[in-house]
Scaffold this motif. Structure first.
Motif, PDB file in Angstrom:
ATOM      1  N   HIS A  10     -14.974 -30.413   6.176  1.00  0.00           N
ATOM      2  CA  HIS A  10     -15.136 -29.738   5.045  1.00  0.00           C
ATOM      3  C   HIS A  10     -16.387 -28.677   4.800  1.00  0.00           C
ATOM      4  O   HIS A  10     -17.487 -28.893   5.260  1.00  0.00           O
ATOM      5  N   TYR A  13     -16.305 -24.021   1.145  1.00  0.00           N
ATOM      6  CA  TYR A  13     -15.053 -23.181   0.571  1.00  0.00           C
ATOM      7  C   TYR A  13     -14.501 -24.310  -0.403  1.00  0.00           C
ATOM      8  O   TYR A  13     -13.624 -24.005  -0.866  1.00  0.00           O
ATOM      9  N   SER A  14     -14.838 -25.470   0.029  1.00  0.00           N
ATOM     10  CA  SER A  14     -14.290 -26.378  -0.964  1.00  0.00           C
ATOM     11  C   SER A  14     -15.317 -27.614  -1.230  1.00  0.00           C
ATOM     12  O   SER A  14     -15.981 -27.242  -2.447  1.00  0.00           O
ATOM     13  N   HIS A  15     -15.474 -28.603  -0.839  1.00  0.00           N
ATOM     14  CA  HIS A  15     -16.323 -29.649  -1.363  1.00  0.00           C
ATOM     15  C   HIS A  15     -17.468 -30.220  -0.357  1.00  0.00           C
ATOM     16  O   HIS A  15     -17.941 -31.146  -0.286  1.00  0.00           O
ATOM     17  N   ASP A  39     -10.634 -27.206   5.002  1.00  0.00           N
ATOM     18  CA  ASP A  39     -10.918 -27.091   3.550  1.00  0.00           C
ATOM     19  C   ASP A  39      -9.738 -27.564   2.711  1.00  0.00           C
ATOM     20  O   ASP A  39      -8.665 -27.405   2.879  1.00  0.00           O
ATOM     21  N   HIS A  40     -10.120 -28.098   1.267  1.00  0.00           N
ATOM     22  CA  HIS A  40      -9.107 -28.525   0.464  1.00  0.00           C
ATOM     23  C   HIS A  40      -8.130 -27.535   0.155  1.00  0.00           C
ATOM     24  O   HIS A  40      -8.694 -26.391  -0.052  1.00  0.00           O
ATOM     25  N   HIS A  44      -6.053 -27.660  -5.422  1.00  0.00           N
ATOM     26  CA  HIS A  44      -6.973 -28.497  -5.971  1.00  0.00           C
ATOM     27  C   HIS A  44      -7.909 -27.533  -6.950  1.00  0.00           C
ATOM     28  O   HIS A  44      -8.187 -26.421  -6.720  1.00  0.00           O
ATOM     29  N   PHE A  47     -12.007 -27.935  -6.169  1.00  0.00           N
ATOM     30  CA  PHE A  47     -12.308 -27.846  -5.045  1.00  0.00           C
ATOM     31  C   PHE A  47     -11.756 -27.092  -4.076  1.00  0.00           C
ATOM     32  O   PHE A  47     -11.788 -27.293  -2.749  1.00  0.00           O
ATOM     33  N   GLY A  48     -10.776 -26.558  -4.053  1.00  0.00           N
ATOM     34  CA  GLY A  48      -9.923 -25.834  -3.359  1.00  0.00           C
ATOM     35  C   GLY A  48     -10.311 -24.605  -3.019  1.00  0.00           C
ATOM     36  O   GLY A  48     -10.780 -23.504  -3.769  1.00  0.00           O
ATOM     37  N   ILE A  49      -9.830 -24.129  -1.705  1.00  0.00           N
ATOM     38  CA  ILE A  49     -10.079 -22.910  -1.195  1.00  0.00           C
ATOM     39  C   ILE A  49      -9.242 -22.054  -1.755  1.00  0.00           C
ATOM     40  O   ILE A  49      -7.902 -22.321  -2.269  1.00  0.00           O
TER      41      ILE A  49
END
Length: 258
Positions: A10, A13-15, A39-40, A44, A47-49
Protein backbone atom coordinates in the motif's frame (compact mmCIF):
# COMPACT_ATOMS: atom_id res chain seq x y z
CA UNK A 1 12.65 -19.63 1.21
CA UNK A 2 13.30 -16.62 -1.03
CA UNK A 3 10.42 -14.39 -2.06
CA UNK A 4 10.20 -13.77 -5.81
CA UNK A 5 7.49 -11.13 -5.64
CA UNK A 6 5.38 -9.31 -3.06
CA UNK A 7 1.96 -8.64 -4.55
CA UNK A 8 0.18 -6.78 -1.75
CA UNK A 9 1.57 -3.36 -0.77
CA UNK A 10 0.00 0.00 0.00
CA UNK A 11 0.94 3.65 -0.57
CA UNK A 12 -0.57 7.03 0.40
CA UNK A 13 -3.14 6.51 -2.37
CA UNK A 14 -4.92 4.51 0.32
CA UNK A 15 -3.52 3.61 3.75
CA UNK A 16 0.23 3.36 3.18
CA UNK A 17 2.97 5.60 4.54
CA UNK A 18 5.49 5.50 1.70
CA UNK A 19 5.28 6.43 -1.95
CA UNK A 20 5.15 4.08 -4.90
CA UNK A 21 8.78 4.97 -5.63
CA UNK A 22 9.84 4.14 -2.07
CA UNK A 23 8.00 0.80 -2.08
CA UNK A 24 9.60 -0.21 -5.37
CA UNK A 25 13.02 0.90 -4.14
CA UNK A 26 12.52 -1.34 -1.10
CA UNK A 27 11.54 -4.23 -3.37
CA UNK A 28 14.77 -3.73 -5.32
CA UNK A 29 16.79 -3.68 -2.11
CA UNK A 30 15.11 -6.91 -0.95
CA UNK A 31 15.98 -8.61 -4.23
CA UNK A 32 12.37 -8.97 -5.36
CA UNK A 33 11.72 -9.33 -9.08
CA UNK A 34 8.10 -8.20 -8.91
CA UNK A 35 5.97 -6.02 -6.67
CA UNK A 36 2.27 -5.32 -6.67
CA UNK A 37 1.12 -1.82 -5.77
CA UNK A 38 -2.37 -2.64 -4.56
CA UNK A 39 -4.07 0.16 -2.70
CA UNK A 40 -7.48 -0.23 -1.11
CA UNK A 41 -10.42 -0.30 -3.48
CA UNK A 42 -12.71 2.45 -4.61
CA UNK A 43 -15.54 1.78 -2.14
CA UNK A 44 -13.42 2.08 0.98
CA UNK A 45 -14.83 5.14 2.73
CA UNK A 46 -11.70 6.31 4.55
CA UNK A 47 -8.74 4.86 2.64
CA UNK A 48 -9.79 3.91 -0.86
CA UNK A 49 -8.07 5.07 -4.03
CA UNK A 50 -10.37 7.16 -6.25
CA UNK A 51 -10.86 6.61 -9.95
CA UNK A 52 -9.76 10.17 -10.72
CA UNK A 53 -6.34 9.21 -9.28
CA UNK A 54 -5.78 6.14 -11.43
CA UNK A 55 -3.85 7.87 -14.22
CA UNK A 56 -1.35 9.37 -11.77
CA UNK A 57 -1.16 6.06 -9.89
CA UNK A 58 -0.26 4.17 -13.06
CA UNK A 59 2.27 6.80 -14.09
CA UNK A 60 4.08 6.52 -10.75
CA UNK A 61 4.19 2.75 -11.05
CA UNK A 62 5.56 2.90 -14.59
CA UNK A 63 8.21 5.46 -13.61
CA UNK A 64 9.35 3.40 -10.62
CA UNK A 65 9.54 0.21 -12.70
CA UNK A 66 11.79 1.95 -15.21
CA UNK A 67 13.92 3.56 -12.51
CA UNK A 68 14.60 0.42 -10.46
CA UNK A 69 14.27 -2.39 -13.01
CA UNK A 70 11.58 -4.15 -10.97
CA UNK A 71 8.42 -5.46 -12.60
CA UNK A 72 5.66 -3.35 -11.02
CA UNK A 73 2.10 -4.68 -11.22
CA UNK A 74 -0.54 -1.99 -10.91
CA UNK A 75 -3.50 -3.19 -8.90
CA UNK A 76 -6.11 -2.66 -6.25
CA UNK A 77 -7.07 -4.61 -3.15
CA UNK A 78 -10.75 -4.56 -4.00
CA UNK A 79 -13.50 -4.64 -1.39
CA UNK A 80 -16.22 -7.26 -1.13
CA UNK A 81 -19.48 -5.32 -1.29
CA UNK A 82 -22.08 -7.94 -0.52
CA UNK A 83 -23.23 -11.49 -0.18
CA UNK A 84 -23.91 -11.77 -3.91
CA UNK A 85 -20.15 -11.48 -4.49
CA UNK A 86 -20.07 -8.00 -5.94
CA UNK A 87 -16.72 -6.21 -5.65
CA UNK A 88 -15.72 -2.62 -6.37
CA UNK A 89 -13.57 -3.41 -9.41
CA UNK A 90 -15.86 -2.67 -12.35
CA UNK A 91 -15.24 -4.27 -15.72
CA UNK A 92 -14.57 -0.78 -17.04
CA UNK A 93 -11.63 -0.59 -14.61
CA UNK A 94 -9.94 -3.74 -15.85
CA UNK A 95 -7.90 -2.16 -18.65
CA UNK A 96 -6.07 0.04 -16.14
CA UNK A 97 -4.76 -2.73 -13.90
CA UNK A 98 -2.50 -5.78 -13.93
CA UNK A 99 -3.50 -7.56 -10.72
CA UNK A 100 -6.77 -8.08 -8.86
CA UNK A 101 -6.73 -8.75 -5.14
CA UNK A 102 -9.91 -8.82 -3.09
CA UNK A 103 -10.85 -9.11 0.56
CA UNK A 104 -13.18 -8.16 3.38
CA UNK A 105 -12.73 -4.71 4.92
CA UNK A 106 -14.58 -2.42 7.28
CA UNK A 107 -15.67 1.14 6.44
CA UNK A 108 -16.93 0.15 3.00
CA UNK A 109 -19.88 1.40 0.97
CA UNK A 110 -21.70 -1.91 0.69
CA UNK A 111 -23.93 -2.81 -2.25
CA UNK A 112 -27.16 -2.83 -0.26
CA UNK A 113 -28.26 -1.89 3.23
CA UNK A 114 -28.91 -5.56 3.91
CA UNK A 115 -25.24 -6.30 3.08
CA UNK A 116 -24.10 -3.50 5.37
CA UNK A 117 -26.25 -4.83 8.19
CA UNK A 118 -25.91 -8.61 7.86
CA UNK A 119 -22.39 -8.84 6.48
CA UNK A 120 -20.63 -5.64 7.53
CA UNK A 121 -22.15 -4.99 10.95
CA UNK A 122 -22.75 -8.69 11.59
CA UNK A 123 -19.01 -9.33 11.49
CA UNK A 124 -18.22 -6.14 13.39
CA UNK A 125 -20.53 -6.97 16.29
CA UNK A 126 -19.42 -10.59 16.34
CA UNK A 127 -15.78 -9.57 16.60
CA UNK A 128 -16.44 -7.01 19.33
CA UNK A 129 -18.97 -8.81 21.51
CA UNK A 130 -18.90 -12.57 20.88
CA UNK A 131 -16.25 -15.11 21.80
CA UNK A 132 -17.21 -17.33 18.88
CA UNK A 133 -19.02 -16.46 15.62
CA UNK A 134 -22.42 -18.03 15.11
CA UNK A 135 -22.87 -20.84 12.61
CA UNK A 136 -25.23 -18.55 10.70
CA UNK A 137 -22.59 -15.84 10.33
CA UNK A 138 -19.91 -18.33 9.27
CA UNK A 139 -22.26 -19.70 6.62
CA UNK A 140 -23.02 -16.18 5.38
CA UNK A 141 -19.31 -15.32 5.17
CA UNK A 142 -18.52 -18.57 3.39
CA UNK A 143 -21.23 -17.94 0.83
CA UNK A 144 -19.95 -14.39 0.31
CA UNK A 145 -16.36 -15.47 -0.29
CA UNK A 146 -17.44 -18.19 -2.70
CA UNK A 147 -19.73 -15.89 -4.66
CA UNK A 148 -16.96 -13.31 -4.91
CA UNK A 149 -14.50 -15.84 -6.31
CA UNK A 150 -17.05 -17.20 -8.77
CA UNK A 151 -18.24 -13.82 -10.01
CA UNK A 152 -14.92 -11.97 -10.38
CA UNK A 153 -11.54 -12.85 -11.98
CA UNK A 154 -9.74 -12.48 -8.64
CA UNK A 155 -6.05 -13.32 -8.49
CA UNK A 156 -5.94 -13.77 -4.72
CA UNK A 157 -8.23 -13.61 -1.71
CA UNK A 158 -6.46 -11.44 0.85
CA UNK A 159 -6.21 -12.34 4.55
CA UNK A 160 -8.96 -14.98 4.34
CA UNK A 161 -11.06 -15.10 7.55
CA UNK A 162 -9.56 -11.98 9.12
CA UNK A 163 -12.48 -10.27 10.92
CA UNK A 164 -14.72 -12.41 8.71
CA UNK A 165 -14.80 -16.03 9.95
CA UNK A 166 -15.81 -18.52 7.28
CA UNK A 167 -15.36 -22.18 6.41
CA UNK A 168 -11.86 -21.77 5.02
CA UNK A 169 -11.83 -25.28 3.56
CA UNK A 170 -14.89 -24.63 1.39
CA UNK A 171 -13.54 -21.25 0.28
CA UNK A 172 -10.21 -22.85 -0.64
CA UNK A 173 -11.95 -25.57 -2.66
CA UNK A 174 -13.72 -22.87 -4.68
CA UNK A 175 -10.48 -20.90 -5.08
CA UNK A 176 -8.76 -24.01 -6.43
CA UNK A 177 -11.58 -24.60 -8.93
CA UNK A 178 -11.41 -21.05 -10.27
CA UNK A 179 -7.64 -20.49 -10.21
CA UNK A 180 -7.65 -17.94 -7.40
CA UNK A 181 -4.77 -17.94 -4.94
CA UNK A 182 -5.14 -18.02 -1.18
CA UNK A 183 -2.93 -15.29 0.21
CA UNK A 184 -0.73 -16.05 3.21
CA UNK A 185 -0.61 -12.62 4.82
CA UNK A 186 2.50 -11.75 6.81
CA UNK A 187 0.98 -8.68 8.45
CA UNK A 188 -1.80 -10.36 10.40
CA UNK A 189 -2.73 -13.85 11.56
CA UNK A 190 -5.84 -14.84 9.65
CA UNK A 191 -5.90 -18.64 9.36
CA UNK A 192 -5.27 -20.96 12.27
CA UNK A 193 -2.63 -23.65 11.94
CA UNK A 194 -5.42 -26.21 11.80
CA UNK A 195 -7.27 -24.38 9.02
CA UNK A 196 -4.17 -23.94 6.90
CA UNK A 197 -3.09 -27.53 7.34
CA UNK A 198 -6.57 -28.77 6.41
CA UNK A 199 -6.56 -26.66 3.26
CA UNK A 200 -3.15 -28.02 2.26
CA UNK A 201 -4.19 -31.63 2.85
CA UNK A 202 -7.73 -31.60 1.49
CA UNK A 203 -7.61 -29.20 -1.47
CA UNK A 204 -5.43 -28.41 -4.46
CA UNK A 205 -5.47 -24.68 -3.68
CA UNK A 206 -2.31 -22.75 -4.37
CA UNK A 207 -0.85 -19.90 -2.38
CA UNK A 208 1.15 -16.70 -2.50
CA UNK A 209 2.92 -15.01 0.41
CA UNK A 210 2.36 -11.26 0.71
CA UNK A 211 3.56 -8.65 3.19
CA UNK A 212 0.45 -6.43 3.10
CA UNK A 213 3.02 -3.70 3.65
CA UNK A 214 1.71 -0.30 4.72
CA UNK A 215 5.27 1.04 4.87
CA UNK A 216 8.31 0.50 2.69
CA UNK A 217 10.18 -1.07 5.60
CA UNK A 218 7.83 -4.07 5.44
CA UNK A 219 7.96 -4.73 1.70
CA UNK A 220 9.00 -8.34 1.24
CA UNK A 221 8.36 -9.27 4.88
CA UNK A 222 7.44 -12.94 5.29
CA UNK A 223 8.42 -13.67 8.91
CA UNK A 224 4.92 -14.30 10.31
CA UNK A 225 4.11 -16.69 7.47
CA UNK A 226 7.42 -18.52 7.76
CA UNK A 227 6.81 -19.14 11.45
CA UNK A 228 3.38 -20.62 10.77
CA UNK A 229 4.53 -22.77 7.87
CA UNK A 230 7.31 -24.23 10.02
CA UNK A 231 4.82 -25.22 12.70
CA UNK A 232 2.70 -27.31 10.34
CA UNK A 233 5.37 -28.61 7.92
CA UNK A 234 3.59 -26.92 5.02
CA UNK A 235 4.42 -28.15 1.47
CA UNK A 236 6.41 -25.24 0.04
CA UNK A 237 5.86 -26.41 -3.53
CA UNK A 238 2.28 -25.13 -3.20
CA UNK A 239 3.51 -21.53 -2.93
CA UNK A 240 3.99 -19.89 -6.31
CA UNK A 241 6.00 -16.77 -5.48
CA UNK A 242 9.06 -18.23 -3.79
CA UNK A 243 12.38 -19.71 -4.91
CA UNK A 244 12.22 -18.41 -8.46
CA UNK A 245 8.58 -19.30 -9.13
CA UNK A 246 6.07 -16.77 -10.44
CA UNK A 247 2.30 -16.94 -10.03
CA UNK A 248 -0.01 -17.55 -12.96
CA UNK A 249 -2.57 -14.88 -12.37
CA UNK A 250 -6.19 -15.46 -13.31
CA UNK A 251 -6.83 -11.79 -14.10
CA UNK A 252 -4.14 -11.73 -16.79
CA UNK A 253 -5.67 -14.73 -18.56
CA UNK A 254 -9.18 -13.32 -18.19
CA UNK A 255 -8.28 -10.03 -19.86
CA UNK A 256 -6.92 -11.82 -22.92
CA UNK A 257 -10.48 -12.83 -23.78
CA UNK A 258 -12.19 -9.47 -23.31
Amino acid sequence: MILTGDYHTHTPYSHGKNTVDENVAAAKEQGLKQIGITDHGFSHVAFGIRRRQVAAYKAECEAAAKKYGVDVLVGVESNILGVNGKADYRESDYENFDIYLCGKHVFVWYDKFSDFWRYGMGNFFSEKFRKHPSDKLRALNTKTYINTIKNNPIDAVTHLNYLCPANALEVAKCAADYGTYIELNSKKTHLTDEELNEIAVKTSARFIIDSDAHSASRVGDKVLVEEQLARIAFPLDRIDNIDGRYPTFRFTEFKKHL
